[in-house]
Design a protein around this motif. Structure first.
Motif, PDB file in Angstrom:
ATOM      1  N   TYR A   1       0.833  -1.200   0.000  1.00 54.67           N
ATOM      2  CA  TYR A   1       0.000   0.000   0.000  1.00 54.67           C
ATOM      3  C   TYR A   1       0.867   1.249   0.000  1.00 54.67           C
ATOM      4  O   TYR A   1       2.045   1.210   0.385  1.00 54.67           O
ATOM      5  N   VAL A   2       0.271   2.342  -0.449  1.00 50.86           N
ATOM      6  CA  VAL A   2       0.896   3.653  -0.362  1.00 50.86           C
ATOM      7  C   VAL A   2      -0.142   4.622   0.193  1.00 50.86           C
ATOM      8  O   VAL A   2      -1.309   4.582  -0.197  1.00 50.86           O
ATOM      9  N   LEU A   3       0.283   5.450   1.118  1.00 49.79           N
ATOM     10  CA  LEU A   3      -0.612   6.396   1.782  1.00 49.79           C
ATOM     11  C   LEU A   3       0.017   7.777   1.741  1.00 49.79           C
ATOM     12  O   LEU A   3       1.184   7.960   2.101  1.00 49.79           O
ATOM     13  N   ALA A   4      -0.758   8.763   1.292  1.00 55.59           N
ATOM     14  CA  ALA A   4      -0.309  10.158   1.287  1.00 55.59           C
ATOM     15  C   ALA A   4      -1.312  11.009   2.040  1.00 55.59           C
ATOM     16  O   ALA A   4      -2.514  10.713   2.073  1.00 55.59           O
ATOM     17  N   GLY A   5      -0.812  12.062   2.663  1.00 56.15           N
ATOM     18  CA  GLY A   5      -1.663  13.035   3.320  1.00 56.15           C
ATOM     19  C   GLY A   5      -1.456  14.395   2.679  1.00 56.15           C
ATOM     20  O   GLY A   5      -0.320  14.857   2.538  1.00 56.15           O
ATOM     21  N   VAL A   6      -2.550  15.017   2.270  1.00 53.67           N
ATOM     22  CA  VAL A   6      -2.477  16.321   1.620  1.00 53.67           C
ATOM     23  C   VAL A   6      -2.641  17.410   2.669  1.00 53.67           C
ATOM     24  O   VAL A   6      -3.570  17.388   3.481  1.00 53.67           O
ATOM     25  N   VAL A   7      -1.730  18.364   2.659  1.00 49.85           N
ATOM     26  CA  VAL A   7      -1.754  19.484   3.600  1.00 49.85           C
ATOM     27  C   VAL A   7      -2.932  20.399   3.252  1.00 49.85           C
ATOM     28  O   VAL A   7      -3.242  20.582   2.064  1.00 49.85           O
ATOM     29  N   PRO A   8      -3.620  20.960   4.261  1.00 50.10           N
ATOM     30  CA  PRO A   8      -4.713  21.904   3.960  1.00 50.10           C
ATOM     31  C   PRO A   8      -4.282  22.964   2.949  1.00 50.10           C
ATOM     32  O   PRO A   8      -3.216  23.556   3.076  1.00 50.10           O
ATOM     33  N   GLY A   9      -5.113  23.178   1.952  1.00 52.66           N
ATOM     34  CA  GLY A   9      -4.766  24.062   0.844  1.00 52.66           C
ATOM     35  C   GLY A   9      -4.574  23.285  -0.431  1.00 52.66           C
ATOM     36  O   GLY A   9      -4.730  23.811  -1.535  1.00 52.66           O
TER      37      GLY A   9
ATOM     38  N   ALA B   1       1.897  17.762  -0.079  1.00 56.39           N
ATOM     39  CA  ALA B   1       1.507  16.483   0.486  1.00 56.39           C
ATOM     40  C   ALA B   1       2.724  15.788   1.073  1.00 56.39           C
ATOM     41  O   ALA B   1       3.874  16.119   0.749  1.00 56.39           O
ATOM     42  N   TRP B   2       2.454  14.823   1.939  1.00 51.76           N
ATOM     43  CA  TRP B   2       3.486  13.970   2.516  1.00 51.76           C
ATOM     44  C   TRP B   2       3.160  12.520   2.177  1.00 51.76           C
ATOM     45  O   TRP B   2       1.994  12.112   2.223  1.00 51.76           O
ATOM     46  N   ILE B   3       4.178  11.744   1.846  1.00 53.83           N
ATOM     47  CA  ILE B   3       4.018  10.302   1.777  1.00 53.83           C
ATOM     48  C   ILE B   3       4.083   9.799   3.221  1.00 53.83           C
ATOM     49  O   ILE B   3       5.107   9.918   3.890  1.00 53.83           O
ATOM     50  N   LEU B   4       2.979   9.248   3.708  1.00 50.01           N
ATOM     51  CA  LEU B   4       2.890   8.817   5.102  1.00 50.01           C
ATOM     52  C   LEU B   4       3.222   7.345   5.281  1.00 50.01           C
ATOM     53  O   LEU B   4       3.569   6.917   6.383  1.00 50.01           O
ATOM     54  N   GLY B   5       3.078   6.573   4.239  1.00 50.33           N
ATOM     55  CA  GLY B   5       3.374   5.154   4.346  1.00 50.33           C
ATOM     56  C   GLY B   5       3.562   4.531   2.978  1.00 50.33           C
ATOM     57  O   GLY B   5       2.844   4.861   2.033  1.00 50.33           O
TER      58      GLY B   5
ATOM     59  N   THR C   1      -0.812  14.131  -8.388  1.00 51.86           N
ATOM     60  CA  THR C   1      -0.758  15.049  -9.524  1.00 51.86           C
ATOM     61  C   THR C   1      -2.161  15.343 -10.035  1.00 51.86           C
ATOM     62  O   THR C   1      -2.508  16.501 -10.320  1.00 51.86           O
ATOM     63  N   ASP C   2      -2.984  14.314 -10.161  1.00 55.06           N
ATOM     64  CA  ASP C   2      -4.352  14.486 -10.639  1.00 55.06           C
ATOM     65  C   ASP C   2      -5.176  15.379  -9.725  1.00 55.06           C
ATOM     66  O   ASP C   2      -6.143  16.008 -10.162  1.00 55.06           O
ATOM     67  N   HIS C   3      -4.804  15.428  -8.442  1.00 54.98           N
ATOM     68  CA  HIS C   3      -5.522  16.252  -7.478  1.00 54.98           C
ATOM     69  C   HIS C   3      -4.882  17.638  -7.315  1.00 54.98           C
ATOM     70  O   HIS C   3      -5.238  18.376  -6.392  1.00 54.98           O
ATOM     71  N   GLY C   4      -3.934  17.982  -8.181  1.00 55.24           N
ATOM     72  CA  GLY C   4      -3.388  19.322  -8.184  1.00 55.24           C
ATOM     73  C   GLY C   4      -2.295  19.599  -7.178  1.00 55.24           C
ATOM     74  O   GLY C   4      -1.922  20.753  -6.965  1.00 55.24           O
ATOM     75  N   VAL C   5      -1.753  18.536  -6.554  1.00 56.53           N
ATOM     76  CA  VAL C   5      -0.659  18.725  -5.602  1.00 56.53           C
ATOM     77  C   VAL C   5       0.605  19.115  -6.349  1.00 56.53           C
ATOM     78  O   VAL C   5       0.931  18.529  -7.390  1.00 56.53           O
ATOM     79  N   GLY C   6       1.327  20.103  -5.834  1.00 53.68           N
ATOM     80  CA  GLY C   6       2.511  20.596  -6.517  1.00 53.68           C
ATOM     81  C   GLY C   6       3.820  20.082  -5.965  1.00 53.68           C
ATOM     82  O   GLY C   6       4.810  19.983  -6.694  1.00 53.68           O
ATOM     83  N   GLU C   7       3.865  19.744  -4.682  1.00 50.79           N
ATOM     84  CA  GLU C   7       5.102  19.267  -4.068  1.00 50.79           C
ATOM     85  C   GLU C   7       4.802  18.160  -3.071  1.00 50.79           C
ATOM     86  O   GLU C   7       3.838  18.231  -2.314  1.00 50.79           O
TER      87      GLU C   7
END
Length: 206
Positions: free
Chosen positions: A114-122, A126-130, A155-161
């Motif tokens: 599995y891969v888990l990411a958390g997107v920062v408010p805004g 994002a961070w790769i959490l797992g 990327t599809d959700h507009g995250v830049g970094e």
């Protein structure tokens, strides 16, 4: 905040060196980013807990934490299916029936990573959490496949970094991240507590 999962001393991505086998074909449905990779479902939680324990052992999430990670970050929690249970070796039933949901019946798809990411408010960072692969399934490019799918999703959700933390001694994971273009952003001593140092890495998606 990044999770200790990604930089675990158990080296969840060790031996994930098969670069040829990880080339992905076009997704078969709108939910898939690579063959076998799909969005998590609530019924996957028992299997996800079993997988997390197999990968991270003493650093595995308790069920209530996994449940809340699912509730908060399910859009960026992708799982990789392996073959069915039949003839797949020992320990296939471990963890089934724990918490809500029934998991996957014997003979059905089995979660192997599995891969888990958390997107920062805004929504721009994002961070790769797992990121982890079942020990018996390593060496087939699964970690690379999962990371590629997770980054495509972001990327599809507009995250830049995207940022992550990794144990400095986890050379297999560091090689994997560098191959995707992650660069070192610094080292933090005692990041997760005494003697839990971490290397921070980042990747620009746009």
């Amino acid at each position: 905040m990044a999770s200790a999962h990604e930089g675990s001393a158990m080296n969840p991505l060790s031996d994930d060196s098969d670069h040829t086998s990880c080339r992905t074909a076009a997704p078969r449905t709108g939910e898939r980013y690579a063959p076998g990779v799909r969005e998590v479902a609530e019924g996957d939680l028992p299997q996800l807990l079993r997988l997390d324990r197999a990968v991270f052992q003493g650093a595995a999430y308790p069920f209530f934490v996994m449940r809340q990670l699912f509730d908060v970050h399910r859009e960026h929690l992708l799982v990789l299916e392996g073959p069915g249970d039949e003839g797949c070796g020992e320990g296939r039933g471990e963890g089934y029936g724990e918490g809500p949901g029934k998991g996957t019946a014997p003979g059905g798809p089995r979660l192997v990573g599995y891969v888990l990411a958390g997107v920062v408010p805004g929504g721009k960072d994002a961070w790769i959490l797992g990121l982890g692969v079942e020990p018996a399934e390593r060496g087939h490019g699964h970690g690379r496949r999962l990371l590629r799918a997770g980054l495509a999703r972001l990327t599809d959700h507009g995250v830049g970094e995207v940022r992550l933390s990794v144990e400095p001694a986890n050379h297999a994971a560091i090689r994997l991240y560098r191959s995707f273009g992650f660069t070192e952003a610094g080292r933090r001593d005692d990041y997760f507590g005494p003697q839990e140092d971490r290397l921070l890495m980042s990747l620009l998606l746009h």
